[in-house]
Design a protein around this motif. Structure first.
Motif, PDB file in Angstrom:
ATOM      1  N   ALA A   1     -33.727 -38.101 -59.406  1.00  9.97           N
ATOM      2  CA  ALA A   1     -34.315 -38.278 -58.083  1.00  9.97           C
ATOM      3  C   ALA A   1     -33.852 -37.168 -57.133  1.00  9.97           C
ATOM      4  N   LEU A   2     -32.588 -36.839 -57.234  1.00  6.64           N
ATOM      5  CA  LEU A   2     -32.050 -35.778 -56.381  1.00  6.64           C
ATOM      6  C   LEU A   2     -32.747 -34.445 -56.655  1.00  6.64           C
ATOM      7  N   LEU A   3     -32.855 -34.112 -57.919  1.00  2.00           N
ATOM      8  CA  LEU A   3     -33.497 -32.849 -58.275  1.00  2.00           C
ATOM      9  C   LEU A   3     -34.960 -32.830 -57.836  1.00  2.00           C
ATOM     10  N   TYR A   4     -35.608 -33.979 -57.982  1.00  2.00           N
ATOM     11  CA  TYR A   4     -37.003 -34.045 -57.533  1.00  2.00           C
ATOM     12  C   TYR A   4     -37.075 -33.866 -56.026  1.00  2.00           C
ATOM     13  N   PHE A   5     -36.176 -34.512 -55.324  1.00  2.00           N
ATOM     14  CA  PHE A   5     -36.208 -34.444 -53.857  1.00  2.00           C
ATOM     15  C   PHE A   5     -35.942 -33.037 -53.340  1.00  2.00           C
ATOM     16  N   VAL A   6     -34.903 -32.405 -53.833  1.00  3.53           N
ATOM     17  CA  VAL A   6     -34.555 -31.092 -53.285  1.00  3.53           C
ATOM     18  C   VAL A   6     -35.532 -30.003 -53.745  1.00  3.53           C
ATOM     19  N   GLY A   7     -36.123 -30.206 -54.910  1.00  2.00           N
ATOM     20  CA  GLY A   7     -37.187 -29.301 -55.324  1.00  2.00           C
ATOM     21  C   GLY A   7     -36.754 -27.896 -55.697  1.00  2.00           C
ATOM     22  N   LYS A   8     -35.439 -27.713 -55.830  1.00  2.00           N
ATOM     23  CA  LYS A   8     -34.972 -26.408 -56.294  1.00  2.00           C
ATOM     24  C   LYS A   8     -33.781 -26.603 -57.224  1.00  2.00           C
ATOM     25  N   PRO A   9     -33.502 -25.592 -58.040  1.00  5.25           N
ATOM     26  CA  PRO A   9     -32.433 -25.735 -59.034  1.00  5.25           C
ATOM     27  C   PRO A   9     -31.072 -25.964 -58.388  1.00  5.25           C
ATOM     28  N   MET A  10     -30.292 -26.861 -58.997  1.00  5.01           N
ATOM     29  CA  MET A  10     -28.949 -27.145 -58.502  1.00  5.01           C
ATOM     30  C   MET A  10     -27.946 -27.035 -59.648  1.00  5.01           C
ATOM     31  N   PRO A  11     -26.775 -26.514 -59.361  1.00  7.82           N
ATOM     32  CA  PRO A  11     -25.717 -26.507 -60.372  1.00  7.82           C
ATOM     33  C   PRO A  11     -25.048 -27.880 -60.440  1.00  7.82           C
ATOM     34  N   ALA A  12     -24.425 -28.156 -61.585  1.00  7.70           N
ATOM     35  CA  ALA A  12     -23.838 -29.476 -61.809  1.00  7.70           C
ATOM     36  C   ALA A  12     -22.823 -29.872 -60.739  1.00  7.70           C
ATOM     37  N   ASP A  13     -22.020 -28.904 -60.322  1.00  4.66           N
ATOM     38  CA  ASP A  13     -20.986 -29.220 -59.330  1.00  4.66           C
ATOM     39  C   ASP A  13     -21.572 -29.698 -58.015  1.00  4.66           C
ATOM     40  N   GLU A  14     -22.656 -29.060 -57.641  1.00  3.16           N
ATOM     41  CA  GLU A  14     -23.280 -29.451 -56.379  1.00  3.16           C
ATOM     42  C   GLU A  14     -23.869 -30.855 -56.491  1.00  3.16           C
ATOM     43  N   ILE A  15     -24.447 -31.147 -57.634  1.00  2.42           N
ATOM     44  CA  ILE A  15     -24.967 -32.499 -57.865  1.00  2.42           C
ATOM     45  C   ILE A  15     -23.825 -33.498 -57.769  1.00  2.42           C
ATOM     46  N   THR A  16     -22.714 -33.156 -58.420  1.00  5.82           N
ATOM     47  CA  THR A  16     -21.536 -34.015 -58.415  1.00  5.82           C
ATOM     48  C   THR A  16     -21.095 -34.378 -57.006  1.00  5.82           C
ATOM     49  N   GLU A  17     -20.942 -33.344 -56.193  1.00 10.99           N
ATOM     50  CA  GLU A  17     -20.423 -33.589 -54.847  1.00 10.99           C
ATOM     51  C   GLU A  17     -21.455 -34.280 -53.961  1.00 10.99           C
ATOM     52  N   THR A  18     -22.695 -33.956 -54.197  1.00 12.54           N
ATOM     53  CA  THR A  18     -23.745 -34.557 -53.373  1.00 12.54           C
ATOM     54  C   THR A  18     -23.880 -36.051 -53.651  1.00 12.54           C
ATOM     55  N   LEU A  19     -23.779 -36.415 -54.908  1.00 12.66           N
ATOM     56  CA  LEU A  19     -23.921 -37.833 -55.259  1.00 12.66           C
ATOM     57  C   LEU A  19     -22.599 -38.583 -55.188  1.00 12.66           C
ATOM     58  N   GLY A  20     -21.484 -37.840 -55.185  1.00 14.55           N
ATOM     59  CA  GLY A  20     -20.188 -38.497 -55.119  1.00 14.55           C
ATOM     60  C   GLY A  20     -19.837 -39.261 -56.373  1.00 14.55           C
TER      61      GLY A  20
END
Lengths: 182, 182
Positions: free
Chosen positions: A39-58
DNA sequence: TATTAATTTCTGTTTTAACTGAAACAACTG
DNA sequence: CAGTTGTTTCAGTTAAAACAGAAATTAATA
């Protein structure tokens, strides 16, 4: 840690969207974090590195790692690279039709088709012969039903999204066309 | 205990069918025992009292009780009575189409429609305005997609099973009819 | 090739859901 | 209405899945 600055701030709407998607996933047998990452990747609509996903979702880094792997197994996300950045970046299609078709295709292969096999096995088993004919008939009907659905699914998946859309929009008006078919 | 003799002996095929159905349920967010109880009732094709289900499946009586309640909430089983027998007997439709439609209808109401509401809320929220237009567009597309699917689902559910069957059998040949439609 | 960055794997913990058995409750019977 | 049968509720247990954090591995850089 990592040489880049992480953590994307999500506004309340994004949070609502992602959290709800996670709960939805749970009810359909999809791991919550997996659903959230997607859902996060769909929402942001651009590539994200794993670390950023980690911190964003907590959530834990390893949790994200496993979720990303799972999403790759499902063909729902792709790895891309950004110039001058060593890290893997992950992205998903922004076309809901593509996503939907992917999920249907995968679930059909993993869960639907194996069930059809089991039902076929059941019918071929000599143990069923001794059983009353009605039970056999019911298994046969369940199998027939699933086969029809399976064939139909395969054909729908082959259609262009725009064609499929037209079919859906047609809705029950299709009944009227039925007499024309043959 | 109980004045009647319980425990139906299941042949290996029945066991395979019921156990597989239980696993299938798990993968789709349905409690395993709930799925097993329903599979059993479908297989035997005649009303069974709770105690007999309990002994046949080898699970706790209370587990069966809760599963039966759940299945009633899903409109998948009905209570019937046998002359001269005080106990509730439970039975399910032997028509797979009816069962399928029931499940689709219930899941749609419980999980699909609420998600549509959440997406609508998201789009109406003032917080999204500040967000970039593309994210908003993606939410809008997700919503549109789900609405189309929802409307189509409702219309399909209204069709007679035999009509629905014809539609499915038509498969991708529907593409050819599409040009005729308007 | 040593160092750092990035990712995965592994082990143990936490959380959640499923399940059991007993007790409470309700309905029926004589 | 006392006893019996049948069902549900509830508190506690078990089992499964999700998750975290550390260790191990891999890959890139200098």
């Amino acid at each position: 840690m990592n040489m880049y600055n992480s953590a994307m701030i999500l506004n309340p709407v994004a949070q609502r969207f992602i959290l709800h998607w996670g709960e939805m996933g749970s009810k359909w047998g999809v791991n919550r974090t997996v659903a959230q990452v997607h859902a996060l990747l769909y929402f942001v609509g651009k590539p994200m590195p794993a670390d950023e996903i980690t911190e964003t979702l907590g959530v834990a880094r390893s949790n994200v790692s496993n979720s990303l792997k799972e999403l790759q197994n499902w063909n729902l996300i792709q790895v891309v690279h950004i110039m001058g950045d060593r890290r893997d970046h992950f992205t998903t299609s922004s076309d809901v039709w593509v996503l939907f078709k992917t999920v249907v295709h995968e679930r059909k292969e993993r869960e639907f088709d194996p069930t059809i096999s089991v039902l076929r096995d059941c019918l071929e088993s000599p143990d069923l012969d001794k059983e009353d004919a009605e039970a056999q008939q019911r298994i046969k009907e369940a199998l027939g039903f699933m086969e029809v659905l399976s064939t139909w699914g395969d054909q729908m998946l082959k259609l262009e999204p725009s064609t499929l859309m037209k079919v859906l929009k047609l809705g029950s008006k299709i009944k009227d066309l039925l007499s024309l078919a043959k």
